[in-house]
Design a protein around this motif. Structure first.
Motif, PDB file in Angstrom:
ATOM      1  N   PHE A   1       0.939  -1.187  -0.028  1.00 14.98           N
ATOM      2  CA  PHE A   1       0.081  -0.127  -0.085  1.00 14.98           C
ATOM      3  C   PHE A   1       0.935   1.250   0.245  1.00 14.98           C
ATOM      4  N   LEU A   2       1.828   1.247   0.764  1.00 19.75           N
ATOM      5  CA  LEU A   2       2.901   2.477   0.768  1.00 19.75           C
ATOM      6  C   LEU A   2       3.647   2.535  -0.640  1.00 19.75           C
ATOM      7  N   HIS A   3       3.867   1.493  -1.256  1.00 16.12           N
ATOM      8  CA  HIS A   3       4.383   1.546  -2.578  1.00 16.12           C
ATOM      9  C   HIS A   3       3.537   2.273  -3.535  1.00 16.12           C
ATOM     10  N   ALA A   4       2.260   1.649  -3.381  1.00  5.62           N
ATOM     11  CA  ALA A   4       1.000   2.207  -4.459  1.00  5.62           C
ATOM     12  C   ALA A   4       0.967   3.564  -4.077  1.00  5.62           C
ATOM     13  N   ALA A   5       0.895   4.273  -2.814  1.00  9.65           N
ATOM     14  CA  ALA A   5       0.528   5.441  -2.750  1.00  9.65           C
ATOM     15  C   ALA A   5       1.781   6.224  -2.992  1.00  9.65           C
ATOM     16  N   ARG A   6       2.874   6.077  -2.838  1.00  5.31           N
ATOM     17  CA  ARG A   6       4.312   6.776  -3.601  1.00  5.31           C
ATOM     18  C   ARG A   6       4.214   6.757  -5.227  1.00  5.31           C
ATOM     19  N   ALA A   7       3.983   5.514  -5.349  1.00  9.03           N
ATOM     20  CA  ALA A   7       3.911   5.815  -7.036  1.00  9.03           C
ATOM     21  C   ALA A   7       2.869   6.496  -7.479  1.00  9.03           C
ATOM     22  N   MET A   8       1.679   6.673  -6.900  1.00 12.60           N
ATOM     23  CA  MET A   8       0.623   7.457  -7.349  1.00 12.60           C
ATOM     24  C   MET A   8       0.878   8.945  -6.952  1.00 12.60           C
ATOM     25  N   GLY A   9       1.666   9.199  -6.280  1.00 14.75           N
ATOM     26  CA  GLY A   9       1.847  10.511  -5.462  1.00 14.75           C
ATOM     27  C   GLY A   9       1.190  11.056  -4.559  1.00 14.75           C
ATOM     28  N   VAL A  10       0.752  10.471  -3.779  1.00 11.68           N
ATOM     29  CA  VAL A  10      -0.401  10.741  -2.867  1.00 11.68           C
ATOM     30  C   VAL A  10       0.352  10.240  -1.276  1.00 11.68           C
ATOM     31  N   GLU A  11       0.151  11.315  -0.242  1.00 13.16           N
ATOM     32  CA  GLU A  11       0.603  10.752   0.813  1.00 13.16           C
ATOM     33  C   GLU A  11      -0.487   9.815   1.556  1.00 13.16           C
ATOM     34  N   PRO A  12       0.220   8.777   2.364  1.00 10.32           N
ATOM     35  CA  PRO A  12      -0.527   7.584   2.816  1.00 10.32           C
ATOM     36  C   PRO A  12      -1.903   8.261   3.715  1.00 10.32           C
ATOM     37  N   SER A  13      -1.683   9.228   4.303  1.00  8.69           N
ATOM     38  CA  SER A  13      -2.982   9.868   5.150  1.00  8.69           C
ATOM     39  C   SER A  13      -4.104  10.340   4.333  1.00  8.69           C
ATOM     40  N   ARG A  14      -3.756  10.341   3.118  1.00 10.12           N
ATOM     41  CA  ARG A  14      -4.687  10.972   1.991  1.00 10.12           C
ATOM     42  C   ARG A  14      -5.507   9.744   1.409  1.00 10.12           C
ATOM     43  N   CYS A  15      -4.970   8.732   1.566  1.00  9.43           N
ATOM     44  CA  CYS A  15      -5.562   7.402   0.885  1.00  9.43           C
ATOM     45  C   CYS A  15      -6.386   6.686   1.700  1.00  9.43           C
ATOM     46  N   VAL A  16      -7.389   6.033   1.109  1.00 13.06           N
ATOM     47  CA  VAL A  16      -8.327   5.046   1.570  1.00 13.06           C
ATOM     48  C   VAL A  16      -8.271   3.920   0.899  1.00 13.06           C
ATOM     49  N   VAL A  17      -8.405   2.711   1.646  1.00 13.78           N
ATOM     50  CA  VAL A  17      -8.101   1.273   0.910  1.00 13.78           C
ATOM     51  C   VAL A  17      -9.436   0.367   1.192  1.00 13.78           C
ATOM     52  N   VAL A  18      -9.743  -0.097   0.062  1.00 13.71           N
ATOM     53  CA  VAL A  18     -11.002  -1.141   0.165  1.00 13.71           C
ATOM     54  C   VAL A  18     -10.637  -2.390   0.261  1.00 13.71           C
ATOM     55  N   GLU A  19     -10.903  -3.102   1.295  1.00  6.99           N
ATOM     56  CA  GLU A  19     -10.324  -4.608   1.337  1.00  6.99           C
ATOM     57  C   GLU A  19     -11.394  -5.451   2.039  1.00  6.99           C
ATOM     58  N   ASP A  20     -11.255  -6.823   1.477  1.00 10.91           N
ATOM     59  CA  ASP A  20     -12.227  -7.616   1.844  1.00 10.91           C
ATOM     60  C   ASP A  20     -11.591  -8.902   2.976  1.00 10.91           C
ATOM     61  N   SER A  21     -10.332  -8.598   3.208  1.00 11.23           N
ATOM     62  CA  SER A  21      -9.701  -9.699   3.992  1.00 11.23           C
ATOM     63  C   SER A  21      -9.038  -9.197   5.357  1.00 11.23           C
ATOM     64  N   PRO A  22      -8.924  -9.956   6.431  1.00 11.91           N
ATOM     65  CA  PRO A  22      -8.297  -9.470   7.588  1.00 11.91           C
ATOM     66  C   PRO A  22      -6.857  -9.196   7.405  1.00 11.91           C
ATOM     67  N   LEU A  23      -5.922  -9.675   6.418  1.00 10.96           N
ATOM     68  CA  LEU A  23      -4.631  -9.441   6.348  1.00 10.96           C
ATOM     69  C   LEU A  23      -4.533  -8.219   5.550  1.00 10.96           C
ATOM     70  N   GLY A  24      -5.570  -7.622   4.590  1.00 15.51           N
ATOM     71  CA  GLY A  24      -5.523  -6.501   3.951  1.00 15.51           C
ATOM     72  C   GLY A  24      -5.710  -5.376   4.558  1.00 15.51           C
ATOM     73  N   VAL A  25      -6.832  -5.715   5.650  1.00 16.36           N
ATOM     74  CA  VAL A  25      -7.203  -4.430   6.668  1.00 16.36           C
ATOM     75  C   VAL A  25      -5.913  -4.416   7.520  1.00 16.36           C
ATOM     76  N   GLN A  26      -5.115  -5.466   8.132  1.00 15.92           N
ATOM     77  CA  GLN A  26      -4.215  -5.031   8.896  1.00 15.92           C
ATOM     78  C   GLN A  26      -3.024  -4.489   8.161  1.00 15.92           C
ATOM     79  N   ALA A  27      -2.770  -4.552   6.920  1.00  9.61           N
ATOM     80  CA  ALA A  27      -1.863  -3.988   6.110  1.00  9.61           C
ATOM     81  C   ALA A  27      -2.068  -2.477   5.996  1.00  9.61           C
ATOM     82  N   ALA A  28      -3.302  -2.172   5.666  1.00  9.99           N
ATOM     83  CA  ALA A  28      -3.841  -0.769   5.396  1.00  9.99           C
ATOM     84  C   ALA A  28      -3.457   0.018   6.948  1.00  9.99           C
ATOM     85  N   VAL A  29      -4.010  -0.725   7.850  1.00 12.79           N
ATOM     86  CA  VAL A  29      -3.793   0.120   8.977  1.00 12.79           C
ATOM     87  C   VAL A  29      -2.389   0.387   9.515  1.00 12.79           C
TER      88      VAL A  29
END
Length: 214
Positions: free
Chosen positions: A150-178
């Motif tokens: 997720f940090l890689h995606a935000a960096r590549a898209m030029g957006v600060e992590p705090s300005r991103c929102v993730v849409v996830e359906d798995s516990p592992l993905g939610v944990q990664a976004a947090v």
């Protein structure tokens, strides 16, 4: 809209692939002498990169999966996608809304680039995602639940992590976004909501997502 970038997980969020892939994975592990039910596959591996399968099998049995496991699994999953994969109901309308409002979006998935693209072609979602907007666990050293993807995606898209929102359906993905310092909305369509409790908010129908993002 209060976010500058929407990061979608792929499997189970954009494409309805979890029933297909977990049925195939459970059958393959059972075939290899590691009896696994569909429910156990969803519980243990949904949302994770393939290295987690190797790690858990080794940890639980002391046995390594055979050479070529990844390639055989991928081939079987891609064959399953070609026969029966469908887009998640309502995702097209969500993407139309983001485009209309000029909100950047991308996908960050534990799947390989080949598998992501094959699923998008099969479901017609490829028209919504340029190559530069597709990020895979292949691109980073550690997959979910580490925040790296997720940090890689935000960096590549030029957006600060705090300005991103993730849409996830798995516990592992939610944990990664947090862990990445991002808001995350848990899509509790297949996953029990209590397993996504760490999310910023929960929803069970894709039509509910625009309200959460507003």
């Amino acid at each position: 809209m209060r976010y500058d970038l929407v990061i979608f997980d792929n499997d189970g969020v954009l494409v309805d692939s979890e029933p297909v892939s977990n049925t195939i994975l459970a059958a393959y592990l059972t075939e290899l002498g590691h009896p696994t039910t569909y429910e156990e596959s969803v519980r243990d591996y949904m949302g994770s990169a393939v290295h987690r399968i190797h790690e858990l099998v080794l940890e639980r049995t002391g046995q390594r999966l055979p050479d070529g496991f990844d390639e055989v699994l991928q081939a079987r999953v891609l064959d399953g996608f070609a026969r029966e994969l469908q887009p998640v109901k309502g995702i097209g309308e969500v993407l139309e809304l983001l485009v209309a409002e000029g909100i950047p979006y991308c996908v960050a998935s534990s799947s390989t680039h080949e598998r992501i693209r094959a699923g998008h072609r099969r479901t017609g979602l490829d028209e919504w995602f340029e190559d530069a907007w597709v990020f895979s666990a292949e691109d980073v050293g550690r997959g979910k639940p580490a925040p790296d993807l997720f940090l890689h995606a935000a960096r590549a898209m030029g957006v600060e992590p705090s300005r991103c929102v993730v849409v996830e359906d798995s516990p592992l993905g939610v944990q990664a976004a947090v862990a990445a310092g991002m808001d995350v909305y848990g899509f509790a369509s297949m996953t029990p909501s209590d397993r996504l409790a760490a999310a910023t908010g929960l929803f069970s129908e894709m039509t509910e997502l625009p309200r959460l993002l507003a």
